[in-house]
Design a protein around this motif. Structure first.
Motif, PDB file in Angstrom:
ATOM      1  N   ASN A  22       7.350  -5.307  15.404  1.00  0.00           N
ATOM      2  CA  ASN A  22       8.388  -5.005  14.434  1.00  0.00           C
ATOM      3  C   ASN A  22       7.837  -4.754  13.166  1.00  0.00           C
ATOM      4  O   ASN A  22       8.545  -4.399  12.265  1.00  0.00           O
ATOM      5  N   ALA A  23       6.575  -4.822  12.897  1.00  0.00           N
ATOM      6  CA  ALA A  23       6.078  -4.721  11.606  1.00  0.00           C
ATOM      7  C   ALA A  23       6.420  -3.425  10.818  1.00  0.00           C
ATOM      8  O   ALA A  23       6.889  -3.470   9.565  1.00  0.00           O
ATOM      9  N   LEU A  24       6.370  -2.327  11.434  1.00  0.00           N
ATOM     10  CA  LEU A  24       6.430  -1.005  10.891  1.00  0.00           C
ATOM     11  C   LEU A  24       8.007  -0.662  10.633  1.00  0.00           C
ATOM     12  O   LEU A  24       8.386  -0.638   9.462  1.00  0.00           O
ATOM     13  N   ILE A  25       8.882  -1.080  11.524  1.00  0.00           N
ATOM     14  CA  ILE A  25      10.322  -1.064  11.269  1.00  0.00           C
ATOM     15  C   ILE A  25      10.876  -1.914  10.285  1.00  0.00           C
ATOM     16  O   ILE A  25      11.784  -1.396   9.801  1.00  0.00           O
ATOM     17  N   GLU A  26      10.429  -3.110  10.278  1.00  0.00           N
ATOM     18  CA  GLU A  26      10.937  -3.909   9.303  1.00  0.00           C
ATOM     19  C   GLU A  26      10.670  -3.723   7.929  1.00  0.00           C
ATOM     20  O   GLU A  26      11.111  -3.802   6.803  1.00  0.00           O
ATOM     21  N   ALA A  27       9.498  -2.668   7.704  1.00  0.00           N
ATOM     22  CA  ALA A  27       9.162  -2.431   6.356  1.00  0.00           C
ATOM     23  C   ALA A  27       9.310  -0.899   6.186  1.00  0.00           C
ATOM     24  O   ALA A  27       8.911  -0.254   5.456  1.00  0.00           O
ATOM     25  N   GLY A  28      10.628  -0.413   6.858  1.00  0.00           N
ATOM     26  CA  GLY A  28      11.013   0.990   7.006  1.00  0.00           C
ATOM     27  C   GLY A  28      11.007   1.504   5.454  1.00  0.00           C
ATOM     28  O   GLY A  28      10.662   2.528   5.056  1.00  0.00           O
ATOM     29  N   ASP A  29      11.755   0.791   4.755  1.00  0.00           N
ATOM     30  CA  ASP A  29      12.154   1.220   3.558  1.00  0.00           C
ATOM     31  C   ASP A  29      10.915   1.392   2.591  1.00  0.00           C
ATOM     32  O   ASP A  29      10.729   2.400   1.795  1.00  0.00           O
ATOM     33  N   MET A  30       9.913   0.419   2.789  1.00  0.00           N
ATOM     34  CA  MET A  30       8.609   0.801   1.890  1.00  0.00           C
ATOM     35  C   MET A  30       7.928   1.820   2.359  1.00  0.00           C
ATOM     36  O   MET A  30       7.159   2.362   1.654  1.00  0.00           O
ATOM     37  N   ILE A  31       7.827   1.811   3.683  1.00  0.00           N
ATOM     38  CA  ILE A  31       6.947   3.090   4.311  1.00  0.00           C
ATOM     39  C   ILE A  31       7.524   4.477   3.783  1.00  0.00           C
ATOM     40  O   ILE A  31       6.718   5.257   3.317  1.00  0.00           O
ATOM     41  N   ALA A  32       8.788   4.477   3.734  1.00  0.00           N
ATOM     42  CA  ALA A  32       9.298   5.578   3.256  1.00  0.00           C
ATOM     43  C   ALA A  32       9.180   5.945   2.023  1.00  0.00           C
ATOM     44  O   ALA A  32       9.382   7.036   1.333  1.00  0.00           O
ATOM     45  N   LYS A  33       8.923   5.011   0.935  1.00  0.00           N
ATOM     46  CA  LYS A  33       8.775   5.067  -0.206  1.00  0.00           C
ATOM     47  C   LYS A  33       7.643   5.120  -1.045  1.00  0.00           C
ATOM     48  O   LYS A  33       7.371   5.248  -2.356  1.00  0.00           O
ATOM     49  N   VAL A  34       6.630   4.193  -0.310  1.00  0.00           N
ATOM     50  CA  VAL A  34       5.196   3.953  -0.980  1.00  0.00           C
ATOM     51  C   VAL A  34       4.121   4.393  -0.069  1.00  0.00           C
ATOM     52  O   VAL A  34       4.343   4.372   1.107  1.00  0.00           O
ATOM     53  N   LYS A  35       3.120   4.764  -0.559  1.00  0.00           N
ATOM     54  CA  LYS A  35       2.053   5.298   0.083  1.00  0.00           C
ATOM     55  C   LYS A  35       0.977   4.084   0.050  1.00  0.00           C
ATOM     56  O   LYS A  35       0.421   3.533  -0.876  1.00  0.00           O
TER      57      LYS A  35
END
Lengths: 406, 276
Positions: free
Chosen positions: B107-120
């Protein structure tokens, strides 16, 4: 000066539906593993579209670029591509230096944790080392200016406080290239000013800035060059002033098209507007005058029968709304009865003091009441108020200077 | 000066040179792993009454249930030579690290979805921070194990030290699966459900709460998890294990799987933001 960002024909595809997104996603990921190195297809698959296409530009180190365009024109997608979050599906993007993305301030903030704790987390996410965060902590806290709220959980923050903290961390991350996406829209005026000052300071120190905004003033203030995106493709790239004009012209044309659909049909009306023209002090037809100089507006009309109680209005709009309107009813001017045939109503303004920028102009003809329109040309005309000579700012007033000795 | 060049399928053009890049990117992001781990940990316990005590309650109840079922004669659990609760606690601790690690990582990636979409940032840090959390739970439970040892007056043999070494392959295996499943989950959200479901039943088919004896020994031999649970536990309790060579082979397999999973993750991670 060295190039900080170079984009060569960069493009990015998106899917329209979630299902296709999942399907293509799985396929692309599988292809990436099994069939690596394969040259990707730049063809569109069913349900795909180019969110960004053929974007090429170069930005020098210390330069600033604005990206403008309507909602959904690919501005944020392009910014994410520059940040390396989205890989281009076509073309190439090269950045030199550490990139600090403010695509969204406060990404990774945990609502349950305090502002203090989140400074460390967000700083780490933005690529700051622990040591660097510790060194800059006081500067960040001072810039965000949250007072006691620094130790309150972030979920209790107002949206403005949230942005302040996020922005404070980002501008202290010592990025060589800053990518800003409409981040300042939330903060109050004081904070916005502080941010612009900070950004200018960073630029003087050599930082490169890419700036997405709908605010024409901040784009003008912050950037020298602008890229105007229209449906993902560059429609204009050049000096900010020209790019903004180009963008606004399109916005107004589209709006006028929508409005004219709602216009009463000309044939049914007792009278209609033939056109509008602007004249300068010398009486020549112009499309632009300097702020503060005389202006004459001629409204030409045609009457099918005699008409009493006519009301003529000319309105100047910017994208925020009505700025100025000359209206015979408001100004208690009673126009004479019109005979069948053509007539021109002339409005003379000894000084036209609107701030220098682009305006869209509407002209309306009504009878008896303000709202009983016989004909309306909504935002059908454009007019440019240019910066007056020796003006500091967007307007120039006649002034008298004296010295009072005390 | 850092120069980034982004173009389609850039990662493939690196070929084998991708490994140094992967290692150095991860090394640069090591502080972020720690920060995210601390963030998850403190956020988790912030509004929790019992906080860390939950790490004790769950195994306590699970093992209590099994002890009850065993006493009531419903379950025939083979002889363990050591107090059963200690045996079961060791098994459960190891299993929960594995199952907890892959479900948190998944679940680590989808829980941080917002962060992944906005920060490199390197996306694997999210999975690693989740695994660090699972590992932290394991460390807490080691305290519980020590307490149980004292209670029963059980002194582990000196080879118990080796048991800690024998954990390493389990860590690699868990990391590998977490990396792969997190990717799958980013595209198909069903994966997290499947993981929950499968790990629950898989535990009962693995000698976690009972010793691997009886007629179905072939079943345990086929189950790859048997060896990863059994060997560390055997080393801790008895000081020896039945099949050291098999364990080494399995460990090598786990390590290779980890390298493959990491490589796959690296190849695919650039495609995650647009799929979240």
């Amino acid at each position: 000066m060295a190039i900080a960002i170079r984009s060569l024909q960069a493009g990015k595809k998106f899917s329209k539906t979630l299902k296709q997104m999942m399907l293509y996603g799985a396929r692309d990921m599988a292809a990436a593993v099994i069939d690596g190195g394969r040259v990707p297809s730049t063809n569109l698959r069913l349900g795909e579209f180019w969110a960004v296409k053929d974007v090429s530009f170069e930005l020098k180190q210390g330069g600033s670029l604005g990206i403008i365009g309507a909602n959904g024109s690919g501005k944020t997608t392009l910014l994410r591509m520059l940040n390396g979050i989205f890989m281009p599906d076509d073309g190439q993007i090269e950045t030199r230096g550490r990139v600090g993305g403010l695509i969204h301030v406060g990404a990774g903030f945990h609502p349950m944790l305090s502002g203090r704790e989140n400074i460390y987390i967000n700083g780490a996410i933005l690529g700051m080392s622990m040591k660097m965060i510790r060194q800059k902590f006081d500067a960040i806290a001072a810039f965000a200016d949250l007072g006691d709220f620094l130790d309150a959980p972030v979920k209790q923050y107002s949206s403005g406080m949230y942005v302040r903290l996020g922005f404070a961390i980002a501008v202290h991350s010592e990025a060589d290239i800053l990518l800003l996406d409409e981040v300042l829209a939330v903060g109050d005026r004081d904070f916005q000013l502080k941010c612009y000052q900070k950004l200018n300071e960073l630029r003087r120190n050599g930082a490169t800035i890419v700036f997405v905004s709908h605010n024409e003033y901040s784009i003008r203030e912050m950037t020298e060059h602008c890229l105007y995106l229209c449906k993902g493709s560059p429609a204009f790239f050049g000096p900010s002033e020209e790019a903004i004009s180009c963008y606004l012209k399109d916005v107004y044309t589209q709006r006028a098209a929508i409005m004219s659909a709602e216009r009463p049909s000309v044939g049914a009306s007792k009278a209609f507007i033939r056109g509008l023209c602007f004249r300068d002090a010398a009486g020549a037809v112009v499309e632009s005058v300097d702020s503060g100089s005389p202006l004459t507006i001629d409204v030409e009309m045609e009457f099918k029968g005699p008409l009493d109680h006519a009301i003529v209005g000319v309105n100047f709009y910017n994208e925020e709304g009505l700025v100025y309107g000359a209206n015979s009813s408001y100004e208690k001017v009673i126009l004479p009865s019109f005979a069948p045939g053509r007539a021109t109503v002339r409005i003379s303004l000894p000084r036209f003091d609107l701030p220098s920028r682009n305006y869209r102009v509407s002209v309306s003809l009504a009878q008896g009441m303000d709202t009983d329109f016989l004909d309306v040309h909504h935002m059908a005309y454009s007019f440019v108020v240019a910066r007056a000579k020796d003006a500091r700012g967007v307007v120039k007033f006649p002034t008298q200077w004296s010295v009072i000795r005390t | 000066m850092r120069i980034n060049v982004y173009e389609p399928n850039k990662v493939f053009k690196l070929g084998l040179n991708v490994w140094p890049v992967m290692v150095s990117e991860l090394w640069e992001a090591r502080e972020l792993v720690v920060r995210l781990f601390i963030r998850n940990l403190s956020a988790r316990h912030k509004q929790s009454l019992l906080g860390i005590a939950w790490s004790f309650i769950v195994p306590f109840v699970a093992i209590g249930t099994f002890v009850l079922l065993k006493r009531a004669g419903i379950l025939a659990i083979g002889d363990t030579n050591v107090p059963y609760p200690l045996f079961a606690l060791l098994g459960l601790t190891l299993w929960q690290f594995f199952a907890g690690g892959i479900s948190l990582g998944c679940n680590a990636l989808i829980e941080a979805g917002d962060m992944i979409a906005k920060v490199k940032f390197p996306r694997e840090v999210l999975v690693l921070a989740s695994l660090a959390q699972a590992f932290f739970e394991l460390l807490i439970k080691l305290g519980l194990i020590a307490a149980v040892c004292v209670y029963y007056g059980f002194l582990p043999p000196w080879t118990a030290v080796l048991a800690i070494m024998a954990l390493v392959p389990l860590v690699f295996l868990t990391t590998a699966l977490a990396l792969l499943l997190s990717l799958a989950n980013a595209v198909f959200r069903d994966v997290a459900q499947v993981v929950m479901f499968v790990t629950t039943f898989w535990m009962f088919l693995t000698p976690v709460l009972y010793p691997p004896s009886g007629k179905s020994a072939w079943l345990f031999a086929l189950n790859p998890m048997t060896i990863f649970i059994q060997v560390p536990r055997d080393l801790f309790l008895y000081g020896k294990t039945a099949d050291p060579l098999g364990f080494m082979a399995a460990s090598l397999g786990a390590f290779i799987l980890f390298l493959c999973a990491w490589r796959v993750f690296y190849l695919v991670e650039t495609k995650i933001p647009e799929r979240l």
